[in-house]
Write an enzyme that holds these catalytic residues in place. Structure first.
Site, PDB file in Angstrom:
ATOM      1  N   GLY A  70       0.868  -1.176   0.000  1.00  0.00           N
ATOM      2  CA  GLY A  70       0.000   0.000   0.000  1.00  0.00           C
ATOM      3  C   GLY A  70       0.898   1.216   0.000  1.00  0.00           C
ATOM      4  O   GLY A  70       1.758   1.351  -0.859  1.00  0.00           O
ATOM      5  N   GLU A  71       0.723   2.051   0.978  1.00  0.00           N
ATOM      6  CA  GLU A  71       1.547   3.264   1.063  1.00  0.00           C
ATOM      7  C   GLU A  71       2.098   3.361   2.488  1.00  0.00           C
ATOM      8  O   GLU A  71       1.351   3.593   3.427  1.00  0.00           O
ATOM      9  CB  GLU A  71       0.690   4.479   0.673  1.00  0.00           C
ATOM     10  CG  GLU A  71       1.455   5.771   0.662  1.00  0.00           C
ATOM     11  CD  GLU A  71       2.783   5.680  -0.062  1.00  0.00           C
ATOM     12  OE1 GLU A  71       2.792   5.341  -1.262  1.00  0.00           O
ATOM     13  OE2 GLU A  71       3.821   5.935   0.559  1.00  0.00           O
ATOM     14  N   CYS A 102       6.145  -5.336   0.180  1.00  0.00           N
ATOM     15  CA  CYS A 102       6.273  -3.993  -0.395  1.00  0.00           C
ATOM     16  C   CYS A 102       6.252  -2.930   0.710  1.00  0.00           C
ATOM     17  O   CYS A 102       7.210  -2.830   1.468  1.00  0.00           O
ATOM     18  CB  CYS A 102       5.216  -3.771  -1.470  1.00  0.00           C
ATOM     19  SG  CYS A 102       5.697  -2.496  -2.625  1.00  0.00           S
ATOM     20  N   HIS A 211       4.672  -8.349  -4.685  1.00  0.00           N
ATOM     21  CA  HIS A 211       3.302  -8.606  -4.224  1.00  0.00           C
ATOM     22  C   HIS A 211       2.878 -10.036  -4.566  1.00  0.00           C
ATOM     23  O   HIS A 211       2.273 -10.248  -5.613  1.00  0.00           O
ATOM     24  CB  HIS A 211       2.336  -7.637  -4.918  1.00  0.00           C
ATOM     25  CG  HIS A 211       2.439  -6.234  -4.448  1.00  0.00           C
ATOM     26  ND1 HIS A 211       1.630  -5.715  -3.473  1.00  0.00           N
ATOM     27  CD2 HIS A 211       3.260  -5.234  -4.813  1.00  0.00           C
ATOM     28  CE1 HIS A 211       1.946  -4.456  -3.250  1.00  0.00           C
ATOM     29  NE2 HIS A 211       2.934  -4.131  -4.062  1.00  0.00           N
ATOM     30  N   GLU A 213       0.490 -11.632  -3.385  1.00  0.00           N
ATOM     31  CA  GLU A 213      -0.953 -11.828  -3.165  1.00  0.00           C
ATOM     32  C   GLU A 213      -1.748 -11.648  -4.456  1.00  0.00           C
ATOM     33  O   GLU A 213      -2.919 -11.969  -4.501  1.00  0.00           O
ATOM     34  CB  GLU A 213      -1.468 -10.879  -2.073  1.00  0.00           C
ATOM     35  CG  GLU A 213      -1.540  -9.410  -2.442  1.00  0.00           C
ATOM     36  CD  GLU A 213      -0.174  -8.711  -2.394  1.00  0.00           C
ATOM     37  OE1 GLU A 213       0.863  -9.391  -2.254  1.00  0.00           O
ATOM     38  OE2 GLU A 213      -0.167  -7.478  -2.527  1.00  0.00           O
TER      39      GLU A 213
HETATM   40  N1  GLN Z   1       5.902   3.011  -2.597  1.00  0.00           N
HETATM   41  C1  GLN Z   1       5.085   2.494  -1.552  1.00  0.00           C
HETATM   42  C2  GLN Z   1       5.560   2.978  -0.190  1.00  0.00           C
HETATM   43  O1  GLN Z   1       6.513   3.639  -0.068  1.00  0.00           O
HETATM   44  C3  GLN Z   1       5.044   0.986  -1.558  1.00  0.00           C
HETATM   45  C4  GLN Z   1       4.291   0.501  -2.763  1.00  0.00           C
HETATM   46  C5  GLN Z   1       3.562  -0.780  -2.526  1.00  0.00           C
HETATM   47  O2  GLN Z   1       3.388  -1.254  -1.412  1.00  0.00           O
HETATM   48  N2  GLN Z   1       3.092  -1.328  -3.610  1.00  0.00           N
HETATM   49  O3  GLN Z   1       4.969   2.649   0.791  1.00  0.00           O
END
Ligand code: GLN
Length: 232
Positions: A70-71, A102, A211, A213
């Site tokens: 995610g972020e 990620c 990822h 998943e």
């Molecule tokens: N760029 C995202 C971050 O810094 C990570 C991207 C992702 O989880 N697909 O959290």
């Protein structure tokens, strides 16, 4: 059930649910995909939205936890705001198995480069990761990886999807590098040369830049569920 099977004639009582309970941090990110993959891998996924969902000790409420992609900046803000950062650190310290993909890999790292100002990680893994190392969203790419430490060989490599992913710059002595990008491949964008570490394990902690998943190959989740069972 086949009528020739004795169990059809003398059905056993339903066995107690022996699946491990694995939390999926559900503040933001691809929670549903991880939950489905965990279920396919033989676990019982539960959403973790607040500190009370974590329990006090490993095994209390959770046998393991997944930190999804995610972020990581948003997750950091929400983890801090909801008072979950310290409880999570304590649980990982106490040996709760965790898998981060990620953004989740960033959260598990003891050290991270190119974070936003004030961004926190949970930590636990003795690694340095670089956020957004593969470049921007347009530099997201896919590659077939081998990970012998997870039983993933060249006969049936793992199709890995990288989306604005981090990579691991360096690992401490107790950390196993499980997979690296092919030389030259990750160098297409601003990312530099191939041979980057994109999957790591340290004790009961597992992290991937990519990822698993998405795409229906559950071997990474199966490996994590096996780790959780081993810990249990
Ligand atoms: N760029 C995202 C971050 O810094 C990570 C991207 C992702 O989880 N697909 O959290």
């Amino acid at each position: 059930m086949d009528a020739l099977s004795p169990r059809a004639l003398f059905p056993a009582p339903a066995p107690a649910d022996s699946r491990p309970t694995i939390g999926v941090l559900a503040l933001q990110g691809d929670v549903r995909e991880h939950s489905l993959a965990l279920r396919a891998a033989g676990a019982r996924p539960v959403a973790v939205r607040r500190a009370a969902d974590l329990g006090e000790r490993p095994g209390d409420r959770l046998d393991g936890i997944v930190l999804p992609g995610g972020e990581s900046t948003t997750m950091s803000t929400l983890l801090t705001g909801f008072g979950m950062l310290e409880p999570l650190r304590a649980l990982l310290d106490a040996g709760l198995p965790a898998y981060g993909s990620c953004a989740g890999m960033i959260l598990l790292a003891d050290r991270a480069l190119d974070l936003e100002e004030g961004q926190q990680t949970i930590g636990g893994m003795d690694v340095t990761v670089r956020r957004n190392a593969f470049g921007r969203q347009v530099d997201s790419y896919e590659e077939d990886l081998v990970a012998p430490g997870l039983g993933i060989g060249p006969q049936r490599p793992f199709h890995a999807v990288f989306i604005r992913a981090p990579w691991v710059e360096s690992v401490g002595p107790g950390v196993e590098a499980l997979a690296t990008t092919r030389a030259g491949r990750a160098g297409q964008g601003p990312g530099g040369p191939g041979g980057r570490i994109v999957a790591v394990r340290q004790g009961f902690l597992l992290a991937t830049s990519f990822h698993p998943e998405v795409g229906g190959d559950h071997r990474l989740h199966e490996a994590f569920v096996a780790t959780v069972r081993q810990r249990g």
